[in-house]
Scaffold this active site. Structure first.
Site, PDB file in Angstrom:
ATOM      1  N   HIS A  93      38.297  41.385  51.870  1.00 40.74           N
ATOM      2  CA  HIS A  93      37.819  42.177  50.430  1.00 40.74           C
ATOM      3  C   HIS A  93      38.042  41.196  49.223  1.00 40.74           C
ATOM      4  CE1 HIS A  93      38.022  46.111  52.464  1.00 40.74           C
ATOM      5  NE2 HIS A  93      39.358  45.623  52.964  1.00 40.74           N
ATOM      6  N   LEU A  94      37.220  41.363  48.372  1.00 45.41           N
ATOM      7  CA  LEU A  94      37.118  40.793  47.104  1.00 45.41           C
ATOM      8  C   LEU A  94      38.276  41.203  46.219  1.00 45.41           C
ATOM      9  CD1 LEU A  94      33.408  41.382  46.561  1.00 45.41           C
ATOM     10  CD2 LEU A  94      34.207  39.162  46.518  1.00 45.41           C
ATOM     11  N   SER A  95      38.619  42.505  46.065  1.00 41.08           N
ATOM     12  CA  SER A  95      39.744  42.958  45.212  1.00 41.08           C
ATOM     13  C   SER A  95      40.895  43.218  46.478  1.00 41.08           C
ATOM     14  CB  SER A  95      39.370  44.155  44.672  1.00 41.08           C
ATOM     15  OG  SER A  95      39.079  45.177  45.626  1.00 41.08           O
ATOM     16  N   ARG A 144      41.508  53.981  48.385  1.00 41.58           N
ATOM     17  CA  ARG A 144      41.400  52.601  48.922  1.00 41.58           C
ATOM     18  C   ARG A 144      42.489  51.960  49.507  1.00 41.58           C
ATOM     19  NH1 ARG A 144      36.373  51.214  46.141  1.00 41.58           N
ATOM     20  NH2 ARG A 144      36.325  52.383  43.967  1.00 41.58           N
ATOM     21  N   ALA A 179      33.100  50.324  51.219  1.00 41.62           N
ATOM     22  CA  ALA A 179      33.551  51.443  51.014  1.00 41.62           C
ATOM     23  C   ALA A 179      33.784  52.067  52.356  1.00 41.62           C
ATOM     24  CB  ALA A 179      32.878  52.631  50.183  1.00 41.62           C
ATOM     25  N   ASN A 206      33.387  42.558  55.430  1.00 39.92           N
ATOM     26  CA  ASN A 206      33.814  43.195  54.205  1.00 39.92           C
ATOM     27  C   ASN A 206      33.124  44.516  54.476  1.00 39.92           C
ATOM     28  OD1 ASN A 206      34.456  44.575  51.709  1.00 39.92           O
ATOM     29  ND2 ASN A 206      33.855  42.623  50.543  1.00 39.92           N
ATOM     30  N   ASP A 262      35.328  51.638  65.431  1.00 43.00           N
ATOM     31  CA  ASP A 262      34.871  51.660  66.769  1.00 43.00           C
ATOM     32  C   ASP A 262      34.141  50.468  67.213  1.00 43.00           C
ATOM     33  OD1 ASP A 262      36.633  53.879  67.303  1.00 43.00           O
ATOM     34  OD2 ASP A 262      35.013  55.142  67.575  1.00 43.00           O
ATOM     35  N   HIS A 273      37.273  52.603  54.370  1.00 51.37           N
ATOM     36  CA  HIS A 273      38.264  53.814  53.897  1.00 51.37           C
ATOM     37  C   HIS A 273      38.019  54.948  55.036  1.00 51.37           C
ATOM     38  CE1 HIS A 273      39.151  51.120  50.788  1.00 51.37           C
ATOM     39  NE2 HIS A 273      37.997  51.045  50.226  1.00 51.37           N
ATOM     40  N   PRO A 333      28.198  48.258  51.783  1.00 56.14           N
ATOM     41  CA  PRO A 333      27.324  48.921  50.631  1.00 56.14           C
ATOM     42  C   PRO A 333      27.861  48.478  49.447  1.00 56.14           C
ATOM     43  CG  PRO A 333      28.481  50.538  51.970  1.00 56.14           C
ATOM     44  CD  PRO A 333      28.599  49.323  52.630  1.00 56.14           C
ATOM     45  N   ASN A 334      26.748  48.279  48.634  1.00 57.65           N
ATOM     46  CA  ASN A 334      26.837  47.756  47.131  1.00 57.65           C
ATOM     47  C   ASN A 334      27.311  46.477  47.128  1.00 57.65           C
ATOM     48  OD1 ASN A 334      26.246  50.576  46.250  1.00 57.65           O
ATOM     49  ND2 ASN A 334      28.211  50.996  47.142  1.00 57.65           N
ATOM     50  N   TYR A 375      35.287  42.992  40.490  1.00 61.96           N
ATOM     51  CA  TYR A 375      34.618  42.202  41.579  1.00 61.96           C
ATOM     52  C   TYR A 375      34.417  40.832  41.538  1.00 61.96           C
ATOM     53  CZ  TYR A 375      34.874  46.637  43.802  1.00 61.96           C
ATOM     54  OH  TYR A 375      35.267  47.856  44.270  1.00 61.96           O
ATOM     55  N   ARG A 378      28.081  44.281  39.472  1.00 63.17           N
ATOM     56  CA  ARG A 378      28.621  45.570  39.810  1.00 63.17           C
ATOM     57  C   ARG A 378      30.279  45.208  39.220  1.00 63.17           C
ATOM     58  NH1 ARG A 378      30.978  46.912  45.568  1.00 63.17           N
ATOM     59  NH2 ARG A 378      31.928  48.841  45.196  1.00 63.17           N
ATOM     60  N   GLU A 400      38.950  40.860  58.545  1.00 63.65           N
ATOM     61  CA  GLU A 400      38.470  41.947  57.446  1.00 63.65           C
ATOM     62  C   GLU A 400      38.868  41.431  56.104  1.00 63.65           C
ATOM     63  OE1 GLU A 400      40.646  45.830  57.480  1.00 63.65           O
ATOM     64  OE2 GLU A 400      40.193  46.248  55.516  1.00 63.65           O
ATOM     65  N   ARG A 411      44.904  49.321  44.389  1.00 63.55           N
ATOM     66  CA  ARG A 411      43.822  50.189  43.471  1.00 63.55           C
ATOM     67  C   ARG A 411      44.011  51.731  43.796  1.00 63.55           C
ATOM     68  NH1 ARG A 411      38.213  47.659  44.600  1.00 63.55           N
ATOM     69  NH2 ARG A 411      37.699  49.379  42.700  1.00 63.55           N
TER      70      ARG A 411
HETATM   71  C1  DQA Z   1      35.751  46.203  48.443  1.00 62.70           C
HETATM   72  C2  DQA Z   1      36.672  47.294  47.882  1.00 62.70           C
HETATM   73  C3  DQA Z   1      36.274  48.603  48.453  1.00 62.70           C
HETATM   74  O1  DQA Z   1      37.241  49.565  48.119  1.00 62.70           O
HETATM   75  C4  DQA Z   1      35.187  48.850  47.846  1.00 62.70           C
HETATM   76  O2  DQA Z   1      34.532  50.157  48.207  1.00 62.70           O
HETATM   77  C5  DQA Z   1      33.912  47.699  47.921  1.00 62.70           C
HETATM   78  C6  DQA Z   1      34.461  46.435  47.821  1.00 62.70           C
HETATM   79  C7  DQA Z   1      36.268  44.771  47.949  1.00 62.70           C
HETATM   80  O3  DQA Z   1      35.821  43.637  48.445  1.00 62.70           O
HETATM   81  O4  DQA Z   1      37.352  44.659  47.266  1.00 62.70           O
HETATM   82  O5  DQA Z   1      32.921  48.154  47.763  1.00 62.70           O
HETATM   83  O6  DQA Z   1      35.674  46.028  50.135  1.00 62.70           O
END
Ligand code: DQA
Length: 146
Positions: free
Chosen positions: A101-103, A112, A78, A75, A88, A81, A11-12, A24, A19, A99, A108
């Site tokens: 992540h950008l950040s 997270r 959210a 990725n 599963d 978490h 999501p997002n 990010y 964003r 897995e 953080r």
């Molecule tokens: C994220 C880190 C997550 O905590 C956050 O909810 C995201 C992006 C990242 O790529 O840094 O949506 O997965």
């Protein structure tokens, strides 16, 4: 035919570029797709990059990866978490699953700093912006070689 890597985004992440750019970056989701497609080609892989704001759709795609024995880069955004359902579904995938992540969530907010996904991933790459995906593709290429 080049092995297909499913690159799943939660999501997002469709809002990349606008964003929270300080966290990010300014690369858009289209930039991310372009990077993954080009990098996969250089590695002899085919990237199938998808994004959904819907947990059920992401789970369906993980089932597809499990059934087709496709490696996955995910990725979970959210969902990382708290989604045991996504965890599963990741556990069903027997091919490499990375897995990304950008950040760097470990640096953080406290919520997270927990990933319910990492325990069923082969590895985690975080904190390098969209370069995290390039690194993950290299990991998949090495893990699937030969
Ligand atoms: C994220 C880190 C997550 O905590 C956050 O909810 C995201 C992006 C990242 O790529 O840094 O949506 O997965």
């Amino acid at each position: 035919m080049a092995a297909s890597v499913l690159i799943l985004n939660g999501p997002n992440l469709d809002r990349l570029g606008t964003r929270e750019p300080a966290i990010y970056g300014t690369a858009t989701f289209a930039d991310l797709v372009a990077l993954c497609t080009a990098e996969a080609l250089t590695l002899g892989l085919a990237a199938d990059v998808r994004q959904s704001n819907d947990e059920a759709e992401l789970i369906g795609w993980l089932h597809e990866a499990a059934d087709s024995n496709s490696p996955v880069i995910i990725n979970p955004a959210a969902f990382t978490h708290y989604s045991y359902a996504l965890r599963d579904a990741c556990a069903l995938v027997e091919s490499p699953l990375i897995e990304v992540h950008l950040s760097n969530p470990a640096a953080r907010e406290e919520f997270r700093q927990t990933s319910v996904i990492s325990g069923v991933a082969d590895g985690v790459i975080a904190g390098f912006g969209i370069e995290s995906y390039r690194l993950a593709l290299h990991a998949v290429a090495r893990m699937t070689k030969g």
